[in-house]
Design a protein around this motif. Structure first.
Motif, PDB file in Angstrom:
ATOM      1  N   GLU A  74       0.833  -1.195   0.000  1.00  0.00           N
ATOM      2  CA  GLU A  74       0.000   0.000   0.000  1.00  0.00           C
ATOM      3  C   GLU A  74       0.868   1.245   0.000  1.00  0.00           C
ATOM      4  OE1 GLU A  74      -2.271  -0.207   3.694  1.00  0.00           O
ATOM      5  OE2 GLU A  74      -0.838   1.164   4.651  1.00  0.00           O
ATOM      6  N   TYR A  75       0.260   2.344  -0.461  1.00  0.00           N
ATOM      7  CA  TYR A  75       0.959   3.633  -0.531  1.00  0.00           C
ATOM      8  C   TYR A  75      -0.030   4.703  -0.085  1.00  0.00           C
ATOM      9  CZ  TYR A  75       3.880   0.692  -3.427  1.00  0.00           C
ATOM     10  OH  TYR A  75       4.644  -0.351  -3.884  1.00  0.00           O
ATOM     11  N   ARG A  76       0.261   5.309   1.068  1.00  0.00           N
ATOM     12  CA  ARG A  76      -0.603   6.365   1.606  1.00  0.00           C
ATOM     13  C   ARG A  76       0.157   7.679   1.515  1.00  0.00           C
ATOM     14  NH1 ARG A  76      -1.931   4.032   5.840  1.00  0.00           N
ATOM     15  NH2 ARG A  76      -4.187   3.748   5.591  1.00  0.00           N
ATOM     16  N   GLN A  77      -0.513   8.707   1.005  1.00  0.00           N
ATOM     17  CA  GLN A  77       0.072  10.042   0.973  1.00  0.00           C
ATOM     18  C   GLN A  77      -0.976  11.037   1.467  1.00  0.00           C
ATOM     19  OE1 GLN A  77       1.254   8.371  -2.321  1.00  0.00           O
ATOM     20  NE2 GLN A  77      -0.879   7.752  -2.298  1.00  0.00           N
ATOM     21  N   GLY A  78      -0.508  12.007   2.242  1.00  0.00           N
ATOM     22  CA  GLY A  78      -1.477  12.917   2.825  1.00  0.00           C
ATOM     23  C   GLY A  78      -0.872  14.225   3.272  1.00  0.00           C
ATOM     24  N   ILE A  79      -1.742  15.102   3.718  1.00  0.00           N
ATOM     25  CA  ILE A  79      -1.349  16.398   4.261  1.00  0.00           C
ATOM     26  C   ILE A  79      -1.940  16.522   5.650  1.00  0.00           C
ATOM     27  CG2 ILE A  79      -3.320  17.571   3.168  1.00  0.00           C
ATOM     28  CD1 ILE A  79      -1.402  20.023   2.877  1.00  0.00           C
ATOM     29  N   ARG A  80      -1.149  17.096   6.574  1.00  0.00           N
ATOM     30  CA  ARG A  80      -1.562  17.203   7.967  1.00  0.00           C
ATOM     31  C   ARG A  80      -1.518  18.648   8.435  1.00  0.00           C
ATOM     32  NH1 ARG A  80       2.718  12.508   9.786  1.00  0.00           N
ATOM     33  NH2 ARG A  80       1.669  10.717   8.817  1.00  0.00           N
ATOM     34  N   TRP A  81      -2.460  18.967   9.307  1.00  0.00           N
ATOM     35  CA  TRP A  81      -2.532  20.296   9.910  1.00  0.00           C
ATOM     36  C   TRP A  81      -2.478  20.119  11.421  1.00  0.00           C
ATOM     37  CZ3 TRP A  81      -7.393  23.122  11.587  1.00  0.00           C
ATOM     38  CH2 TRP A  81      -7.092  24.437  11.973  1.00  0.00           C
ATOM     39  N   LYS A  82      -1.545  20.826  12.066  1.00  0.00           N
ATOM     40  CA  LYS A  82      -1.383  20.741  13.513  1.00  0.00           C
ATOM     41  C   LYS A  82      -1.569  22.123  14.128  1.00  0.00           C
ATOM     42  CE  LYS A  82       1.912  16.899  13.226  1.00  0.00           C
ATOM     43  NZ  LYS A  82       3.254  16.396  13.599  1.00  0.00           N
ATOM     44  N   PRO A  83      -2.822  22.508  14.384  1.00  0.00           N
ATOM     45  CA  PRO A  83      -3.066  23.847  14.931  1.00  0.00           C
ATOM     46  C   PRO A  83      -2.546  24.020  16.351  1.00  0.00           C
ATOM     47  CG  PRO A  83      -5.087  22.559  14.926  1.00  0.00           C
ATOM     48  CD  PRO A  83      -4.070  21.746  14.202  1.00  0.00           C
ATOM     49  N   SER A  84      -2.372  22.915  17.086  1.00  0.00           N
ATOM     50  CA  SER A  84      -1.809  22.970  18.433  1.00  0.00           C
ATOM     51  C   SER A  84      -1.175  21.622  18.749  1.00  0.00           C
ATOM     52  CB  SER A  84      -2.891  23.300  19.474  1.00  0.00           C
ATOM     53  OG  SER A  84      -3.674  22.157  19.758  1.00  0.00           O
ATOM     54  N   LYS A  85      -0.469  21.565  19.862  1.00  0.00           N
ATOM     55  CA  LYS A  85       0.167  20.304  20.242  1.00  0.00           C
ATOM     56  C   LYS A  85      -0.844  19.270  20.717  1.00  0.00           C
ATOM     57  CE  LYS A  85       1.188  21.754  24.996  1.00  0.00           C
ATOM     58  NZ  LYS A  85       2.266  21.945  26.011  1.00  0.00           N
ATOM     59  N   HIS A  86      -2.096  19.697  20.867  1.00  0.00           N
ATOM     60  CA  HIS A  86      -3.140  18.787  21.348  1.00  0.00           C
ATOM     61  C   HIS A  86      -4.062  18.279  20.236  1.00  0.00           C
ATOM     62  CE1 HIS A  86      -1.911  19.749  25.389  1.00  0.00           C
ATOM     63  NE2 HIS A  86      -2.173  21.029  25.207  1.00  0.00           N
ATOM     64  N   LEU A  87      -3.808  18.670  18.994  1.00  0.00           N
ATOM     65  CA  LEU A  87      -4.735  18.281  17.923  1.00  0.00           C
ATOM     66  C   LEU A  87      -4.009  18.179  16.594  1.00  0.00           C
ATOM     67  CD1 LEU A  87      -7.708  17.733  17.097  1.00  0.00           C
ATOM     68  CD2 LEU A  87      -7.903  20.182  16.604  1.00  0.00           C
ATOM     69  N   GLN A  88      -4.343  17.127  15.831  1.00  0.00           N
ATOM     70  CA  GLN A  88      -3.828  16.961  14.471  1.00  0.00           C
ATOM     71  C   GLN A  88      -4.963  16.512  13.566  1.00  0.00           C
ATOM     72  OE1 GLN A  88       0.008  14.853  13.671  1.00  0.00           O
ATOM     73  NE2 GLN A  88      -1.217  13.503  12.370  1.00  0.00           N
ATOM     74  N   LEU A  89      -5.076  17.130  12.386  1.00  0.00           N
ATOM     75  CA  LEU A  89      -6.045  16.733  11.371  1.00  0.00           C
ATOM     76  C   LEU A  89      -5.292  16.352  10.108  1.00  0.00           C
ATOM     77  CD1 LEU A  89      -7.471  19.300  13.069  1.00  0.00           C
ATOM     78  CD2 LEU A  89      -9.366  18.678  11.572  1.00  0.00           C
TER      79      LEU A  89
ATOM     80  N   ASP B 116      -8.598  12.072   8.980  1.00  0.00           N
ATOM     81  CA  ASP B 116      -8.099  11.743  10.316  1.00  0.00           C
ATOM     82  C   ASP B 116      -8.311  12.906  11.274  1.00  0.00           C
ATOM     83  OD1 ASP B 116      -7.217   9.382   9.257  1.00  0.00           O
ATOM     84  OD2 ASP B 116      -5.079   9.861   9.358  1.00  0.00           O
ATOM     85  N   LEU B 117      -8.672  12.562  12.512  1.00  0.00           N
ATOM     86  CA  LEU B 117      -8.771  13.529  13.596  1.00  0.00           C
ATOM     87  C   LEU B 117      -8.117  12.898  14.827  1.00  0.00           C
ATOM     88  CD1 LEU B 117      -9.866  16.170  14.852  1.00  0.00           C
ATOM     89  CD2 LEU B 117     -11.979  14.922  15.359  1.00  0.00           C
ATOM     90  N   THR B 118      -7.047  13.544  15.341  1.00  0.00           N
ATOM     91  CA  THR B 118      -6.272  12.941  16.430  1.00  0.00           C
ATOM     92  C   THR B 118      -6.071  13.933  17.570  1.00  0.00           C
ATOM     93  OG1 THR B 118      -5.044  11.670  14.756  1.00  0.00           O
ATOM     94  CG2 THR B 118      -4.188  11.659  17.009  1.00  0.00           C
ATOM     95  N   PRO B 119      -6.880  13.839  18.639  1.00  0.00           N
ATOM     96  CA  PRO B 119      -6.585  14.620  19.843  1.00  0.00           C
ATOM     97  C   PRO B 119      -5.428  13.985  20.610  1.00  0.00           C
ATOM     98  CG  PRO B 119      -8.574  13.316  20.162  1.00  0.00           C
ATOM     99  CD  PRO B 119      -8.146  13.095  18.742  1.00  0.00           C
ATOM    100  N   LYS B 120      -4.611  14.845  21.266  1.00  0.00           N
ATOM    101  CA  LYS B 120      -3.431  14.365  21.984  1.00  0.00           C
ATOM    102  C   LYS B 120      -3.333  15.062  23.338  1.00  0.00           C
ATOM    103  CE  LYS B 120      -0.768  13.812  17.676  1.00  0.00           C
ATOM    104  NZ  LYS B 120       0.520  14.113  16.987  1.00  0.00           N
TER     105      LYS B 120
END
Length: 226
Positions: free
Chosen positions: A65-80, A104-108
């Protein structure tokens, strides 16, 4: 007496045969991947993640498989993130291709040396030859990790559980339980390099909805970030 002996032997034989069948359904696999990340300023980055999988007691390449994407990290507690995934899968005996869009939505959160996260992933899968062609899938992966130092090197052991919900089957149909460790290796040509090793118990729901099979997976993941 002879009749009883034959009955007991028959029961033991059937149990032994059933146990052999159940054991034969388990497989030892190895999965190997990489993650190449390029930062675009303070809050954006792009990523490329190729992966191969080897089955039948780590003897046959059956999946890549080959996954490619773009990520946005508005704060250290959240990544989209938004990803496109291409898959070529030969697990059913003939090659099948898959094209998938993912959100993807990743709270941290961090507490001292502990890091917590819970990635949620919504995917629209287009699978060649499937009944409905397009399938919705939801995944959630809680993860707990602890940063520590050993022999002068930073290690991050972690425990994670990736749960899959398939809208076509209306069931939680897959589970991946990880136990692993991530190790930074330093920098090379301006890029931070790391390696990750893990054991995974990969469980899948069968067609009867009561029948689960498991694979034992040993995996590696190389990371490069610049």
């Amino acid at each position: 007496m002879m009749k009883r002996t034959l009955i007991v032997m028959g029961l033991l034989g059937s149990l032994g045969w059933g146990g052999a069948v159940a054991w034969a359904r388990d497989d030892f696999q190895t999965w190997h991947s990489a993650e190449v990340v390029k930062r675009l300023g303070a809050v954006w980055e792009i990523a490329w993640l190729p992966e191969i999988r080897i089955r039948h007691d780590a003897s046959q390449l059956f999946y890549h498989e080959y996954r490619q994407g773009i990520r946005w990290k508005p704060s250290k507690h959240l990544q989209l993130g938004v990803n496109y995934l291409f898959v070529r899968n030969e697990s059913s005996g003939k090659p099948r291709e898959e094209h998938t869009g993912e959100l993807d939505l990743t709270p941290k959160a961090s507490m001292g040396s502990w890091d917590l996260s819970a990635r949620g992933r919504l995917a629209l899968r287009t699978i060649q030859g499937s009944a409905g062609e397009e399938e919705w899938q939801f995944r959630v992966m809680p993860k707990i990790a602890r940063r520590m130092t050993m022999a002068g090197r930073t290690l991050t052991p972690y425990l994670a559980d990736d749960l899959f919900y398939d809208s076509t089957r209306t069931a939680w149909n897959q589970n991946r339980l990880y136990l692993g460790v991530s190790v930074p290796l330093g920098t090379a040509a301006g890029a931070a390099v790391s390696v990750e090793a893990y054991y995974m118990l990969h469980s899948q729901l069968g067609s009867t909805r009561r029948d689960w099979s498991s694979n034992h997976v040993v995996g590696t993941k190389w990371g490069v970030k610049f």
